[in-house]
Design a protein around this motif. Structure first.
Motif, PDB file in Angstrom:
ATOM      1  N   GLY A  36      -8.573  13.873  -5.387  1.00  0.00           N
ATOM      2  CA  GLY A  36      -8.565  15.246  -4.881  1.00  0.00           C
ATOM      3  C   GLY A  36      -7.174  15.844  -4.950  1.00  0.00           C
ATOM      4  N   LEU A  37      -6.188  15.066  -4.527  1.00  0.00           N
ATOM      5  CA  LEU A  37      -4.804  15.542  -4.583  1.00  0.00           C
ATOM      6  C   LEU A  37      -4.401  15.823  -6.020  1.00  0.00           C
ATOM      7  N   LYS A  38      -4.844  14.945  -6.916  1.00  0.00           N
ATOM      8  CA  LYS A  38      -4.458  15.081  -8.318  1.00  0.00           C
ATOM      9  C   LYS A  38      -4.994  16.391  -8.906  1.00  0.00           C
ATOM     10  N   ILE A  39      -6.281  16.636  -8.687  1.00  0.00           N
ATOM     11  CA  ILE A  39      -6.854  17.849  -9.273  1.00  0.00           C
ATOM     12  C   ILE A  39      -6.282  19.090  -8.595  1.00  0.00           C
ATOM     13  N   CYS A  40      -6.036  18.990  -7.297  1.00  0.00           N
ATOM     14  CA  CYS A  40      -5.445  20.131  -6.590  1.00  0.00           C
ATOM     15  C   CYS A  40      -4.038  20.403  -7.101  1.00  0.00           C
ATOM     16  N   ALA A  41      -3.303  19.339  -7.383  1.00  0.00           N
ATOM     17  CA  ALA A  41      -1.949  19.513  -7.904  1.00  0.00           C
ATOM     18  C   ALA A  41      -1.982  20.297  -9.210  1.00  0.00           C
ATOM     19  N   GLN A  42      -3.052  20.101  -9.984  1.00  0.00           N
ATOM     20  CA  GLN A  42      -3.144  20.759 -11.284  1.00  0.00           C
ATOM     21  C   GLN A  42      -3.700  22.170 -11.207  1.00  0.00           C
ATOM     22  N   THR A  43      -4.340  22.514 -10.099  1.00  0.00           N
ATOM     23  CA  THR A  43      -4.992  23.821 -10.052  1.00  0.00           C
ATOM     24  C   THR A  43      -4.384  24.727  -8.986  1.00  0.00           C
ATOM     25  N   ILE A  44      -4.466  24.299  -7.731  1.00  0.00           N
ATOM     26  CA  ILE A  44      -3.972  25.183  -6.671  1.00  0.00           C
ATOM     27  C   ILE A  44      -2.576  24.790  -6.229  1.00  0.00           C
ATOM     28  N   GLY A  45      -2.097  23.635  -6.687  1.00  0.00           N
ATOM     29  CA  GLY A  45      -0.752  23.194  -6.328  1.00  0.00           C
ATOM     30  C   GLY A  45      -0.730  22.496  -4.972  1.00  0.00           C
ATOM     31  N   VAL A  46      -0.027  21.387  -4.888  1.00  0.00           N
ATOM     32  CA  VAL A  46       0.190  20.725  -3.596  1.00  0.00           C
ATOM     33  C   VAL A  46       1.684  20.456  -3.462  1.00  0.00           C
ATOM     34  N   THR A  47       2.162  20.527  -2.240  1.00  0.00           N
ATOM     35  CA  THR A  47       3.579  20.278  -1.995  1.00  0.00           C
ATOM     36  C   THR A  47       3.799  18.812  -1.652  1.00  0.00           C
TER      37      THR A  47
ATOM     38  N   GLU B  73       5.182  17.743   0.928  1.00  0.00           N
ATOM     39  CA  GLU B  73       4.834  17.551   2.350  1.00  0.00           C
ATOM     40  C   GLU B  73       3.336  17.329   2.525  1.00  0.00           C
ATOM     41  N   MET B  74       2.543  18.067   1.776  1.00  0.00           N
ATOM     42  CA  MET B  74       1.093  17.902   1.887  1.00  0.00           C
ATOM     43  C   MET B  74       0.701  16.474   1.530  1.00  0.00           C
ATOM     44  N   VAL B  75       1.286  15.960   0.462  1.00  0.00           N
ATOM     45  CA  VAL B  75       0.958  14.597   0.047  1.00  0.00           C
ATOM     46  C   VAL B  75       1.394  13.609   1.135  1.00  0.00           C
ATOM     47  N   ASP B  76       2.595  13.820   1.662  1.00  0.00           N
ATOM     48  CA  ASP B  76       3.077  12.931   2.729  1.00  0.00           C
ATOM     49  C   ASP B  76       2.113  12.913   3.908  1.00  0.00           C
ATOM     50  N   ARG B  77       1.670  14.090   4.299  1.00  0.00           N
ATOM     51  CA  ARG B  77       0.748  14.156   5.433  1.00  0.00           C
ATOM     52  C   ARG B  77      -0.526  13.371   5.138  1.00  0.00           C
ATOM     53  N   GLU B  78      -1.019  13.487   3.889  1.00  0.00           N
ATOM     54  CA  GLU B  78      -2.227  12.739   3.522  1.00  0.00           C
ATOM     55  C   GLU B  78      -1.972  11.236   3.579  1.00  0.00           C
ATOM     56  N   ILE B  79      -0.812  10.827   3.086  1.00  0.00           N
ATOM     57  CA  ILE B  79      -0.476   9.403   3.095  1.00  0.00           C
ATOM     58  C   ILE B  79      -0.434   8.898   4.541  1.00  0.00           C
ATOM     59  N   LEU B  80       0.196   9.681   5.409  1.00  0.00           N
ATOM     60  CA  LEU B  80       0.234   9.296   6.822  1.00  0.00           C
ATOM     61  C   LEU B  80      -1.174   9.188   7.400  1.00  0.00           C
ATOM     62  N   TYR B  81      -2.008  10.162   7.029  1.00  0.00           N
ATOM     63  CA  TYR B  81      -3.385  10.186   7.536  1.00  0.00           C
ATOM     64  C   TYR B  81      -4.134   8.926   7.101  1.00  0.00           C
TER      65      TYR B  81
ATOM     66  N   LEU C 128       0.829  -1.201   0.000  1.00  0.00           N
ATOM     67  CA  LEU C 128       0.000   0.000   0.000  1.00  0.00           C
ATOM     68  C   LEU C 128       0.866   1.254   0.000  1.00  0.00           C
ATOM     69  N   ILE C 129       1.899   1.233   0.824  1.00  0.00           N
ATOM     70  CA  ILE C 129       2.806   2.392   0.884  1.00  0.00           C
ATOM     71  C   ILE C 129       3.486   2.590  -0.472  1.00  0.00           C
ATOM     72  N   LEU C 130       3.913   1.493  -1.054  1.00  0.00           N
ATOM     73  CA  LEU C 130       4.539   1.553  -2.380  1.00  0.00           C
ATOM     74  C   LEU C 130       3.590   2.202  -3.388  1.00  0.00           C
TER      75      LEU C 130
ATOM     76  N   GLU D 249       4.010   5.731  -5.290  1.00  0.00           N
ATOM     77  CA  GLU D 249       3.962   5.775  -6.757  1.00  0.00           C
ATOM     78  C   GLU D 249       2.988   6.867  -7.225  1.00  0.00           C
ATOM     79  N   GLN D 250       1.822   6.862  -6.585  1.00  0.00           N
ATOM     80  CA  GLN D 250       0.811   7.864  -6.919  1.00  0.00           C
ATOM     81  C   GLN D 250       1.330   9.264  -6.629  1.00  0.00           C
ATOM     82  N   LYS D 251       2.048   9.386  -5.535  1.00  0.00           N
ATOM     83  CA  LYS D 251       2.605  10.685  -5.167  1.00  0.00           C
ATOM     84  C   LYS D 251       3.536  11.188  -6.259  1.00  0.00           C
ATOM     85  N   LYS D 252       4.432  10.295  -6.680  1.00  0.00           N
ATOM     86  CA  LYS D 252       5.390  10.665  -7.722  1.00  0.00           C
ATOM     87  C   LYS D 252       4.635  11.173  -8.955  1.00  0.00           C
ATOM     88  N   GLU D 253       3.615  10.401  -9.321  1.00  0.00           N
ATOM     89  CA  GLU D 253       2.821  10.729 -10.502  1.00  0.00           C
ATOM     90  C   GLU D 253       2.158  12.089 -10.376  1.00  0.00           C
ATOM     91  N   LEU D 254       1.521  12.290  -9.242  1.00  0.00           N
ATOM     92  CA  LEU D 254       0.703  13.505  -9.144  1.00  0.00           C
ATOM     93  C   LEU D 254       1.523  14.756  -8.902  1.00  0.00           C
TER      94      LEU D 254
END
Lengths: 194, 194
Positions: B164-175, B177-185, B84-86, B90-95
DNA sequence: ACAAAAAATGACACGTATGTATTTTTATTT
DNA sequence: AAATAAAAATACATACGTGTCATTTTTTGT
Protein backbone atom coordinates in the motif's frame (compact mmCIF):
# COMPACT_ATOMS: atom_id res chain seq x y z
CA UNK A 1 -23.50 24.62 -25.81
CA UNK A 2 -27.11 23.50 -25.85
CA UNK A 3 -28.90 20.98 -23.67
CA UNK A 4 -28.51 18.34 -26.35
CA UNK A 5 -24.76 18.90 -26.44
CA UNK A 6 -24.54 18.42 -22.69
CA UNK A 7 -26.49 15.18 -23.00
CA UNK A 8 -24.13 13.94 -25.69
CA UNK A 9 -21.08 14.88 -23.64
CA UNK A 10 -22.48 12.87 -20.78
CA UNK A 11 -23.25 9.96 -23.08
CA UNK A 12 -19.68 9.99 -24.36
CA UNK A 13 -18.27 10.04 -20.83
CA UNK A 14 -20.44 7.14 -19.73
CA UNK A 15 -19.53 5.11 -22.76
CA UNK A 16 -15.85 5.98 -22.40
CA UNK A 17 -16.01 4.83 -18.78
CA UNK A 18 -17.04 1.38 -19.96
CA UNK A 19 -14.17 1.36 -22.45
CA UNK A 20 -11.67 2.28 -19.74
CA UNK A 21 -13.10 -0.43 -17.54
CA UNK A 22 -12.47 -2.96 -20.27
CA UNK A 23 -9.05 -1.92 -21.44
CA UNK A 24 -7.33 0.17 -18.80
CA UNK A 25 -6.03 3.58 -19.60
CA UNK A 26 -3.01 3.06 -21.78
CA UNK A 27 -4.69 0.76 -24.25
CA UNK A 28 -7.62 3.05 -24.96
CA UNK A 29 -7.40 5.22 -28.06
CA UNK A 30 -9.68 7.87 -29.48
CA UNK A 31 -10.70 5.27 -32.03
CA UNK A 32 -11.88 2.89 -29.30
CA UNK A 33 -14.04 5.56 -27.74
CA UNK A 34 -15.34 6.71 -31.11
CA UNK A 35 -16.36 3.19 -32.02
CA UNK A 36 -17.96 2.50 -28.66
CA UNK A 37 -19.96 5.72 -28.94
CA UNK A 38 -20.72 5.07 -32.60
CA UNK A 39 -19.72 8.58 -33.60
CA UNK A 40 -17.03 9.92 -35.90
CA UNK A 41 -13.42 10.79 -35.07
CA UNK A 42 -13.93 14.45 -35.83
CA UNK A 43 -17.12 14.50 -33.79
CA UNK A 44 -15.36 13.39 -30.64
CA UNK A 45 -12.81 16.19 -30.95
CA UNK A 46 -15.70 18.63 -30.83
CA UNK A 47 -16.35 17.56 -27.25
CA UNK A 48 -12.97 16.48 -25.93
CA UNK A 49 -9.48 17.17 -27.04
CA UNK A 50 -7.69 14.09 -25.72
CA UNK A 51 -8.10 10.75 -23.99
CA UNK A 52 -6.47 12.39 -20.99
CA UNK A 53 -9.23 14.90 -20.66
CA UNK A 54 -11.89 12.23 -21.08
CA UNK A 55 -10.30 10.00 -18.48
CA UNK A 56 -9.93 12.83 -15.98
CA UNK A 57 -13.60 13.64 -16.33
CA UNK A 58 -14.53 9.97 -15.94
CA UNK A 59 -12.43 9.89 -12.77
CA UNK A 60 -14.17 12.97 -11.46
CA UNK A 61 -17.59 11.39 -12.05
CA UNK A 62 -16.39 8.24 -10.35
CA UNK A 63 -15.09 10.04 -7.26
CA UNK A 64 -18.36 11.91 -6.83
CA UNK A 65 -20.33 8.66 -6.96
CA UNK A 66 -17.92 6.98 -4.53
CA UNK A 67 -18.44 9.77 -2.04
CA UNK A 68 -22.17 9.22 -2.27
CA UNK A 69 -21.97 5.50 -1.49
CA UNK A 70 -19.68 6.35 1.39
CA UNK A 71 -21.89 8.94 3.04
CA UNK A 72 -24.94 6.72 2.53
CA UNK A 73 -23.38 3.99 4.64
CA UNK A 74 -22.32 6.27 7.48
CA UNK A 75 -25.76 7.79 7.89
CA UNK A 76 -27.04 4.34 8.85
CA UNK A 77 -28.10 3.98 12.43
CA UNK A 78 -25.58 1.40 13.59
CA UNK A 79 -22.60 0.93 15.90
CA UNK A 80 -19.13 2.05 14.85
CA UNK A 81 -18.00 -1.54 14.44
CA UNK A 82 -20.99 -2.31 12.23
CA UNK A 83 -20.24 0.62 9.98
CA UNK A 84 -16.54 -0.20 9.81
CA UNK A 85 -17.32 -3.79 8.90
CA UNK A 86 -19.80 -2.60 6.30
CA UNK A 87 -17.17 -0.31 4.85
CA UNK A 88 -14.53 -3.03 4.76
CA UNK A 89 -16.96 -5.47 3.15
CA UNK A 90 -17.79 -2.86 0.54
CA UNK A 91 -14.10 -2.38 -0.17
CA UNK A 92 -13.66 -6.11 -0.39
CA UNK A 93 -16.41 -6.40 -2.97
CA UNK A 94 -14.81 -3.61 -4.96
CA UNK A 95 -11.27 -4.90 -4.90
CA UNK A 96 -12.23 -8.46 -5.74
CA UNK A 97 -14.21 -7.40 -8.80
CA UNK A 98 -12.68 -9.38 -11.63
CA UNK A 99 -10.67 -7.19 -13.94
CA UNK A 100 -11.29 -4.04 -11.98
CA UNK A 101 -9.61 -2.19 -14.77
CA UNK A 102 -10.75 1.26 -13.75
CA UNK A 103 -8.46 0.97 -10.76
CA UNK A 104 -5.69 -0.14 -13.08
CA UNK A 105 -6.51 2.66 -15.48
CA UNK A 106 -6.26 5.17 -12.66
CA UNK A 107 -2.84 3.92 -11.64
CA UNK A 108 -1.67 3.89 -15.25
CA UNK A 109 -2.87 7.41 -15.68
CA UNK A 110 -1.05 8.64 -12.61
CA UNK A 111 2.10 6.77 -13.57
CA UNK A 112 2.16 8.27 -17.02
CA UNK A 113 1.22 11.81 -16.21
CA UNK A 114 3.55 12.30 -13.27
CA UNK A 115 0.86 14.46 -11.76
CA UNK A 116 1.51 16.67 -8.75
CA UNK A 117 1.59 14.35 -5.74
CA UNK A 118 0.31 17.09 -3.46
CA UNK A 119 -3.05 17.73 -5.02
CA UNK A 120 -4.83 15.15 -7.09
CA UNK A 121 -8.12 13.33 -7.08
CA UNK A 122 -6.65 10.10 -5.72
CA UNK A 123 -5.04 11.91 -2.81
CA UNK A 124 -8.20 13.76 -1.96
CA UNK A 125 -10.12 10.48 -2.00
CA UNK A 126 -7.50 8.84 0.20
CA UNK A 127 -7.38 11.69 2.69
CA UNK A 128 -11.13 11.96 2.94
CA UNK A 129 -11.43 8.21 3.48
CA UNK A 130 -8.82 8.41 6.24
CA UNK A 131 -10.76 11.20 7.92
CA UNK A 132 -14.02 9.29 7.82
CA UNK A 133 -12.45 6.13 9.19
CA UNK A 134 -10.73 8.17 11.88
CA UNK A 135 -14.04 9.67 12.98
CA UNK A 136 -15.54 6.21 12.97
CA UNK A 137 -12.79 4.80 15.14
CA UNK A 138 -13.02 7.76 17.53
CA UNK A 139 -16.73 7.11 17.88
CA UNK A 140 -15.99 3.43 18.50
CA UNK A 141 -13.47 4.31 21.17
CA UNK A 142 -16.05 6.54 22.92
CA UNK A 143 -18.48 3.62 22.86
CA UNK A 144 -15.79 1.32 24.18
CA UNK A 145 -16.34 -0.82 21.11
CA UNK A 146 -12.77 -0.20 20.00
CA UNK A 147 -9.48 0.17 21.75
CA UNK A 148 -7.04 2.50 20.05
CA UNK A 149 -4.26 4.89 21.05
CA UNK A 150 -3.92 6.83 17.85
CA UNK A 151 -7.09 6.83 15.79
CA UNK A 152 -5.60 8.82 12.92
CA UNK A 153 -2.73 6.39 12.54
CA UNK A 154 -5.08 3.42 12.82
CA UNK A 155 -7.23 4.91 10.06
CA UNK A 156 -4.21 5.50 7.86
CA UNK A 157 -3.05 1.96 8.47
CA UNK A 158 -6.38 0.59 7.33
CA UNK A 159 -6.19 2.61 4.15
CA UNK A 160 -2.67 1.41 3.41
CA UNK A 161 -3.74 -2.18 3.90
CA UNK A 162 -6.66 -1.61 1.55
CA UNK A 163 -4.41 0.01 -1.04
CA UNK A 164 -2.02 -2.92 -0.70
CA UNK A 165 -4.84 -5.39 -1.18
CA UNK A 166 -6.07 -3.43 -4.18
CA UNK A 167 -2.76 -3.41 -6.01
CA UNK A 168 -2.13 -7.05 -5.11
CA UNK A 169 -5.55 -7.97 -6.46
CA UNK A 170 -4.52 -6.42 -9.77
CA UNK A 171 -1.09 -8.01 -9.98
CA UNK A 172 -0.54 -11.16 -7.97
CA UNK A 173 -4.17 -11.86 -7.17
CA UNK A 174 -5.82 -12.13 -3.78
CA UNK A 175 -8.51 -14.55 -2.71
CA UNK A 176 -11.68 -13.76 -0.83
CA UNK A 177 -10.24 -15.63 2.15
CA UNK A 178 -7.10 -13.51 2.17
CA UNK A 179 -9.19 -10.35 2.31
CA UNK A 180 -11.33 -11.79 5.10
CA UNK A 181 -8.26 -12.62 7.13
CA UNK A 182 -7.00 -9.05 6.69
CA UNK A 183 -10.35 -7.64 7.75
CA UNK A 184 -10.31 -9.82 10.86
CA UNK A 185 -6.75 -8.72 11.59
CA UNK A 186 -7.77 -5.06 11.32
CA UNK A 187 -10.75 -5.56 13.60
CA UNK A 188 -8.68 -7.49 16.11
CA UNK A 189 -6.08 -4.74 16.17
CA UNK A 190 -8.90 -2.41 17.24
CA UNK A 191 -9.81 -4.83 19.98
CA UNK A 192 -12.92 -6.20 18.33
CA UNK A 193 -13.47 -9.87 19.16
CA UNK A 194 -16.05 -11.41 16.87
CA UNK B 1 26.39 -18.13 -28.66
CA UNK B 2 29.89 -17.12 -27.66
CA UNK B 3 31.13 -15.50 -24.51
CA UNK B 4 31.14 -12.10 -26.19
CA UNK B 5 27.51 -12.50 -27.13
CA UNK B 6 26.63 -13.29 -23.54
CA UNK B 7 28.48 -10.17 -22.43
CA UNK B 8 26.59 -8.05 -24.91
CA UNK B 9 23.28 -9.53 -23.85
CA UNK B 10 24.09 -8.63 -20.29
CA UNK B 11 25.15 -5.15 -21.33
CA UNK B 12 21.85 -4.63 -23.14
CA UNK B 13 19.88 -5.83 -20.13
CA UNK B 14 21.73 -3.53 -17.76
CA UNK B 15 21.29 -0.57 -20.06
CA UNK B 16 17.63 -1.41 -20.64
CA UNK B 17 17.14 -1.54 -16.89
CA UNK B 18 18.23 2.08 -16.64
CA UNK B 19 15.85 3.02 -19.43
CA UNK B 20 12.95 1.30 -17.69
CA UNK B 21 13.90 3.08 -14.48
CA UNK B 22 13.67 6.40 -16.27
CA UNK B 23 10.52 5.90 -18.31
CA UNK B 24 8.45 3.12 -16.86
CA UNK B 25 7.41 0.19 -18.99
CA UNK B 26 4.79 1.49 -21.34
CA UNK B 27 6.80 4.45 -22.54
CA UNK B 28 9.87 2.44 -23.46
CA UNK B 29 10.26 1.46 -27.10
CA UNK B 30 12.82 -0.62 -28.92
CA UNK B 31 14.19 2.67 -30.22
CA UNK B 32 14.83 3.94 -26.68
CA UNK B 33 16.75 0.82 -25.78
CA UNK B 34 18.64 0.83 -29.05
CA UNK B 35 19.71 4.43 -28.55
CA UNK B 36 20.69 3.90 -24.93
CA UNK B 37 22.80 0.90 -25.92
CA UNK B 38 24.13 2.71 -28.98
CA UNK B 39 23.44 -0.23 -31.26
CA UNK B 40 21.22 -0.63 -34.31
CA UNK B 41 17.56 -1.60 -34.45
CA UNK B 42 18.30 -4.83 -36.24
CA UNK B 43 21.08 -5.65 -33.83
CA UNK B 44 18.79 -5.61 -30.83
CA UNK B 45 16.46 -8.09 -32.49
CA UNK B 46 19.37 -10.48 -32.70
CA UNK B 47 19.34 -10.72 -28.90
CA UNK B 48 15.75 -10.04 -27.91
CA UNK B 49 12.52 -10.23 -29.79
CA UNK B 50 10.44 -7.72 -27.86
CA UNK B 51 10.43 -5.15 -25.08
CA UNK B 52 8.36 -7.66 -23.12
CA UNK B 53 11.11 -10.21 -23.18
CA UNK B 54 13.71 -7.62 -22.20
CA UNK B 55 11.62 -6.35 -19.34
CA UNK B 56 10.91 -9.83 -18.02
CA UNK B 57 14.62 -10.59 -17.96
CA UNK B 58 15.34 -7.29 -16.22
CA UNK B 59 12.73 -8.21 -13.62
CA UNK B 60 14.32 -11.61 -13.14
CA UNK B 61 17.73 -10.00 -12.56
CA UNK B 62 16.15 -7.57 -10.13
CA UNK B 63 14.40 -10.27 -8.11
CA UNK B 64 17.59 -12.27 -7.77
CA UNK B 65 19.45 -9.23 -6.43
CA UNK B 66 16.62 -8.41 -4.05
CA UNK B 67 16.79 -11.91 -2.62
CA UNK B 68 20.48 -11.42 -2.00
CA UNK B 69 20.02 -8.20 -0.02
CA UNK B 70 17.31 -9.94 1.92
CA UNK B 71 19.29 -12.99 2.96
CA UNK B 72 22.30 -10.83 3.78
CA UNK B 73 20.32 -8.98 6.40
CA UNK B 74 18.87 -12.07 8.05
CA UNK B 75 22.24 -13.73 8.48
CA UNK B 76 23.20 -10.86 10.78
CA UNK B 77 23.58 -11.80 14.39
CA UNK B 78 20.82 -9.69 15.87
CA UNK B 79 17.46 -9.97 17.63
CA UNK B 80 14.28 -10.56 15.68
CA UNK B 81 13.12 -7.00 16.31
CA UNK B 82 16.44 -5.62 15.06
CA UNK B 83 16.16 -7.58 11.85
CA UNK B 84 12.54 -6.64 11.32
CA UNK B 85 13.35 -2.97 11.86
CA UNK B 86 16.28 -3.27 9.48
CA UNK B 87 14.02 -4.83 6.89
CA UNK B 88 11.35 -2.17 7.28
CA UNK B 89 13.95 0.60 7.07
CA UNK B 90 15.30 -0.98 3.90
CA UNK B 91 11.81 -1.09 2.43
CA UNK B 92 11.29 2.52 3.43
CA UNK B 93 14.43 3.59 1.62
CA UNK B 94 13.29 1.70 -1.45
CA UNK B 95 9.78 3.01 -1.55
CA UNK B 96 10.75 6.62 -0.95
CA UNK B 97 13.26 6.61 -3.79
CA UNK B 98 12.17 9.48 -6.02
CA UNK B 99 10.67 8.27 -9.25
CA UNK B 100 11.03 4.63 -8.42
CA UNK B 101 9.94 3.91 -11.92
CA UNK B 102 10.98 0.28 -11.95
CA UNK B 103 8.18 -0.40 -9.50
CA UNK B 104 5.84 1.52 -11.74
CA UNK B 105 7.15 -0.33 -14.77
CA UNK B 106 6.49 -3.64 -13.05
CA UNK B 107 2.92 -2.71 -12.28
CA UNK B 108 2.37 -1.42 -15.80
CA UNK B 109 3.76 -4.62 -17.19
CA UNK B 110 1.47 -6.78 -15.09
CA UNK B 111 -1.53 -4.59 -15.89
CA UNK B 112 -0.96 -4.84 -19.59
CA UNK B 113 -0.08 -8.47 -19.88
CA UNK B 114 -2.86 -9.84 -17.74
CA UNK B 115 -0.40 -12.50 -16.63
CA UNK B 116 -1.49 -15.59 -14.73
CA UNK B 117 -2.15 -14.43 -11.19
CA UNK B 118 -1.20 -17.82 -9.80
CA UNK B 119 2.40 -17.96 -10.86
CA UNK B 120 4.44 -14.89 -11.57
CA UNK B 121 7.63 -13.28 -10.37
CA UNK B 122 5.85 -10.68 -8.27
CA UNK B 123 3.80 -13.31 -6.49
CA UNK B 124 6.83 -15.44 -5.78
CA UNK B 125 8.61 -12.41 -4.36
CA UNK B 126 5.60 -11.53 -2.23
CA UNK B 127 5.14 -15.05 -0.92
CA UNK B 128 8.79 -15.51 -0.12
CA UNK B 129 8.87 -12.19 1.71
CA UNK B 130 5.83 -13.24 3.74
CA UNK B 131 7.53 -16.49 4.65
CA UNK B 132 10.70 -14.76 5.80
CA UNK B 133 8.80 -12.21 7.88
CA UNK B 134 6.71 -15.00 9.34
CA UNK B 135 9.80 -16.90 10.44
CA UNK B 136 11.19 -13.70 11.87
CA UNK B 137 8.05 -13.03 13.88
CA UNK B 138 7.94 -16.62 15.09
CA UNK B 139 11.52 -16.26 16.29
CA UNK B 140 10.57 -13.00 18.00
CA UNK B 141 7.65 -14.67 19.73
CA UNK B 142 9.93 -17.44 21.02
CA UNK B 143 12.26 -14.76 22.42
CA UNK B 144 9.30 -12.97 23.93
CA UNK B 145 10.30 -9.92 21.94
CA UNK B 146 7.02 -10.00 20.07
CA UNK B 147 3.49 -10.84 20.95
CA UNK B 148 1.46 -12.36 18.18
CA UNK B 149 -1.37 -14.88 17.78
CA UNK B 150 -1.08 -15.59 14.12
CA UNK B 151 2.42 -14.99 12.77
CA UNK B 152 1.51 -15.81 9.18
CA UNK B 153 -1.32 -13.31 9.16
CA UNK B 154 0.84 -10.68 10.84
CA UNK B 155 3.49 -11.20 8.17
CA UNK B 156 0.93 -10.92 5.40
CA UNK B 157 -0.45 -7.78 6.98
CA UNK B 158 3.00 -6.19 6.99
CA UNK B 159 3.43 -6.99 3.33
CA UNK B 160 0.05 -5.51 2.43
CA UNK B 161 0.91 -2.33 4.31
CA UNK B 162 4.22 -2.15 2.46
CA UNK B 163 2.50 -2.70 -0.88
CA UNK B 164 0.00 0.00 0.00
CA UNK B 165 2.79 2.40 0.89
CA UNK B 166 4.58 1.54 -2.32
CA UNK B 167 1.65 2.26 -4.60
CA UNK B 168 0.76 5.38 -2.64
CA UNK B 169 4.33 6.60 -2.97
CA UNK B 170 3.93 6.32 -6.73
CA UNK B 171 0.55 7.99 -6.99
CA UNK B 172 -0.45 10.28 -4.15
CA UNK B 173 2.98 10.54 -2.54
CA UNK B 174 3.98 9.56 1.00
CA UNK B 175 6.37 11.39 3.27
CA UNK B 176 9.19 9.91 5.30
CA UNK B 177 7.19 10.68 8.44
CA UNK B 178 4.17 8.79 7.18
CA UNK B 179 6.28 5.71 6.58
CA UNK B 180 7.87 6.03 10.03
CA UNK B 181 4.47 6.21 11.65
CA UNK B 182 3.41 3.05 9.80
CA UNK B 183 6.57 1.26 10.88
CA UNK B 184 5.91 2.25 14.49
CA UNK B 185 2.32 1.07 14.15
CA UNK B 186 3.48 -2.28 12.84
CA UNK B 187 6.00 -2.69 15.64
CA UNK B 188 3.47 -1.68 18.26
CA UNK B 189 0.99 -4.21 16.91
CA UNK B 190 3.65 -6.84 17.58
CA UNK B 191 3.97 -5.55 21.12
CA UNK B 192 7.29 -3.80 20.60
CA UNK B 193 7.57 -0.66 22.72
CA UNK B 194 10.47 1.47 21.60
C1' DA C 1 46.38 -12.73 -45.85
C1' DC C 2 42.20 -14.61 -47.42
C1' DA C 3 37.91 -17.02 -47.42
C1' DA C 4 33.96 -18.22 -44.72
C1' DA C 5 31.03 -17.30 -41.00
C1' DA C 6 29.01 -14.29 -37.71
C1' DA C 7 27.42 -9.95 -36.24
C1' DA C 8 25.68 -5.54 -37.00
C1' DT C 9 23.59 -1.95 -39.73
C1' DG C 10 20.07 1.00 -41.88
C1' DA C 11 16.38 1.31 -44.96
C1' DC C 12 11.92 -0.39 -46.02
C1' DA C 13 7.11 -1.79 -45.69
C1' DC C 14 3.42 -2.02 -42.72
C1' DG C 15 0.28 -0.80 -39.19
C1' DT C 16 -1.84 2.41 -36.17
C1' DA C 17 -2.68 6.74 -33.50
C1' DT C 18 -3.23 11.70 -33.72
C1' DG C 19 -5.17 16.19 -34.94
C1' DT C 20 -7.01 19.07 -38.56
C1' DA C 21 -9.49 20.73 -42.52
C1' DT C 22 -12.89 20.17 -45.81
C1' DT C 23 -17.28 18.49 -46.97
C1' DT C 24 -21.78 16.83 -45.89
C1' DT C 25 -25.72 16.45 -43.04
C1' DT C 26 -28.91 18.15 -39.75
C1' DA C 27 -31.19 21.76 -37.20
C1' DT C 28 -32.80 26.51 -36.64
C1' DT C 29 -34.64 30.83 -37.94
C1' DT C 30 -37.39 33.96 -40.51
C1' DA D 1 -39.40 26.82 -47.98
C1' DA D 2 -35.01 29.12 -48.29
C1' DA D 3 -31.09 30.83 -45.90
C1' DT D 4 -28.13 30.39 -42.24
C1' DA D 5 -25.93 28.24 -38.42
C1' DA D 6 -24.52 24.20 -35.94
C1' DA D 7 -23.09 19.49 -35.71
C1' DA D 8 -21.13 15.48 -37.57
C1' DA D 9 -18.56 12.73 -40.88
C1' DT D 10 -14.84 11.84 -43.88
C1' DA D 11 -10.43 12.28 -45.85
C1' DC D 12 -5.87 13.77 -45.23
C1' DA D 13 -1.23 14.77 -43.50
C1' DT D 14 1.84 13.59 -39.96
C1' DA D 15 4.16 10.97 -36.70
C1' DC D 16 5.84 6.96 -34.55
C1' DG D 17 6.58 2.04 -33.47
C1' DT D 18 7.41 -2.59 -35.25
C1' DG D 19 9.75 -6.34 -37.48
C1' DT D 20 12.29 -7.88 -41.54
C1' DC D 21 15.81 -8.11 -44.96
C1' DA D 22 19.43 -7.05 -48.09
C1' DT D 23 23.85 -5.18 -47.40
C1' DT D 24 28.03 -4.02 -45.03
C1' DT D 25 31.33 -4.71 -41.42
C1' DT D 26 33.77 -7.49 -38.26
C1' DT D 27 35.52 -11.69 -36.56
C1' DT D 28 37.37 -16.30 -37.00
C1' DG D 29 39.97 -20.19 -38.79
C1' DT D 30 43.40 -21.92 -41.95
Amino acid sequence: MGDKSIQKRKYILETARKVFMEKGFKRVTMKDIVEACDISRGGLYLYFESTDQIFLEVLRMESLEADDVFSDSITEDATAADILILFLKEQKKELLRKNNTLTQATYEFYFEKELPKKDNILKRQFDSAVKIIEKLIEAGVENEEFFCDDCKEAARNIMFVLEGLKICAQTIGVTSEMVDREILYILKSLGVED
